[in-house]
Design a protein around this motif. Structure first.
Motif, short mmCIF file in Angstrom:
data_model
loop_
_atom_site.label_atom_id
_atom_site.label_comp_id
_atom_site.label_asym_id
_atom_site.label_seq_id
_atom_site.Cartn_x
_atom_site.Cartn_y
_atom_site.Cartn_z
N GLY A 54 35.25 -52.76 14.76
CA GLY A 54 34.26 -53.51 14.50
C GLY A 54 33.57 -53.38 13.26
N PHE A 55 33.36 -51.96 13.00
CA PHE A 55 32.80 -51.51 12.01
C PHE A 55 33.65 -51.95 10.79
N ILE A 56 34.92 -51.88 10.77
CA ILE A 56 35.81 -52.10 9.46
C ILE A 56 35.82 -53.40 9.23
N GLU A 160 45.73 -41.61 14.00
CA GLU A 160 46.74 -42.47 14.56
C GLU A 160 46.04 -43.86 14.67
N PHE A 161 44.90 -44.10 15.18
CA PHE A 161 44.45 -45.30 14.94
C PHE A 161 43.78 -45.80 14.02
N HIS A 162 42.96 -44.84 13.03
CA HIS A 162 42.34 -45.32 11.80
C HIS A 162 43.26 -45.78 10.92
N LYS A 163 44.74 -45.18 10.88
CA LYS A 163 45.68 -45.84 9.85
C LYS A 163 46.05 -46.94 10.03
N LYS A 164 46.06 -47.48 11.23
CA LYS A 164 46.20 -49.11 11.54
C LYS A 164 45.17 -49.98 11.09
N LEU A 165 44.16 -49.71 10.63
CA LEU A 165 43.06 -50.57 10.23
C LEU A 165 43.62 -50.88 8.83
N SER A 166 43.10 -51.96 8.38
CA SER A 166 43.56 -52.70 6.95
C SER A 166 42.12 -52.79 6.34
N ARG A 173 38.56 -49.84 -0.44
CA ARG A 173 39.58 -48.73 0.27
C ARG A 173 39.33 -47.42 -0.17
N ALA A 174 39.31 -47.26 -1.64
CA ALA A 174 39.32 -45.99 -2.27
C ALA A 174 37.59 -45.42 -1.87
N SER A 218 46.22 -35.76 1.40
CA SER A 218 47.21 -36.74 1.06
C SER A 218 47.36 -37.73 2.28
N MET A 219 47.00 -37.50 3.62
CA MET A 219 47.21 -38.19 4.61
C MET A 219 46.13 -39.35 4.51
N LEU A 220 44.88 -38.69 4.16
CA LEU A 220 43.76 -39.51 4.25
C LEU A 220 44.06 -40.87 3.10
N ASN A 221 44.48 -40.41 2.17
CA ASN A 221 44.85 -41.28 1.03
C ASN A 221 45.73 -42.50 1.38
N ALA A 222 46.27 -42.22 2.58
CA ALA A 222 47.35 -43.22 2.94
C ALA A 222 46.44 -44.24 4.10
N LEU A 223 45.45 -43.97 4.07
CA LEU A 223 44.67 -44.95 5.22
C LEU A 223 44.35 -46.33 4.50
N TYR A 224 44.22 -47.45 5.48
CA TYR A 224 43.90 -48.68 5.28
C TYR A 224 44.76 -49.60 4.53
N VAL A 225 45.96 -49.00 4.46
CA VAL A 225 47.24 -50.02 3.66
C VAL A 225 47.78 -50.97 4.50
#
Length: 225
Positions: A54-56, A160-166, A173-174, A218-225
């Motif tokens: 909802g926030f995203i 696990e679930f935040h990386k699924k957000l786009s 994103r940055a 590095s993992m955080l840099n891969a979020l929201y793609v």
């Protein structure tokens, strides 16, 4: 043509009727209200990953509206001849209202990551007992192990679930990634830097220390793609 009857966005009539800006303001207020209502529907599930969605959802949409309809930066004021394609809402109310909602939704989203900080609060050295050199006693070792295991488990679950957000807008994103890092990464770097040099487990140090700060980064840099 003079407006002769009251309308939802402007109750005034005749010569006192408002201009087009009143209608646009009415439409945008309705649109933002509808977006907020749709965002709240995610919260009805009462699960953190739906709340995050909802926030995203609101962050994406308000950012898009500002980018597409908000005032252009000073360096981009040369418009093409096609005004319809380049229409902008220059009135301050639009930017103020939409930016306020955007920033509020971002802060609410970042607050979800605050959970990780409860494992990273400082540990008083006086509360730790050392056997020799940098080897902690059994009880003191359990304190540090519980901190690392709690952080690792919570981080894995959240990631696990935040990386699924786009988030399709690269600049947005940055900014979100930078905001998430700011919430907990400096504290994690401090905590990890201090206790990775201390032996708090005889056999499973690697298990507790599996997430080096640079790996988290590095993992955080891969979020929201």
């Amino acid at each position: 043509v003079t407006k002769r009857r009251a309308l939802p966005w402007d109750p005034k009539i005749g010569d006192d009727a408002g201009e087009l800006d009143s209608y646009i303001r009415f439409l945008m207020t309705r649109l933002l209200g509808n977006l907020q209502q749709k965002s709240l529907n995610y919260s009805k599930h009462n699960e953190e990953h739906f709340v995050a969605k909802g926030f995203i959802f609101m962050v994406n949409n308000t950012s898009y509206l500002l980018k597409q309809l908000g005032p252009l930066p000073e360096t981009h004021h040369n418009r093409d001849n096609d005004e319809a394609e380049n229409y902008r809402i220059d009135s301050a109310w639009f930017s103020d209202k939409t930016e306020k909602i955007l920033e509020n939704e971002k802060e609410k989203y970042f607050s979800l990551w605050e959970e990780l900080n409860k494992y990273l609060s400082s540990v008083d050295n006086n509360a730790l007992e050392y056997q020799k050199d940098n080897v902690l006693s059994l009880d003191s070792g359990r304190v540090i192990k519980s901190r690392f295991s709690g952080f690792n488990e919570s981080f894995e679950k959240m990631y696990e679930f935040h990386k699924k957000l786009s988030v399709t807008d690269e600049q947005l994103r940055a900014k979100l990634i930078a905001g998430v890092k700011h919430v907990f990464l400096p504290k994690y770097q401090t905590f990890y830097g201090k206790f990775s040099k201390v032996q708090f487990s005889k056999k499973n140090m690697e298990q507790y220390l599996k997430y080096k700060p640079e790996k988290i980064d590095s993992m955080l840099n891969a979020l929201y793609v």
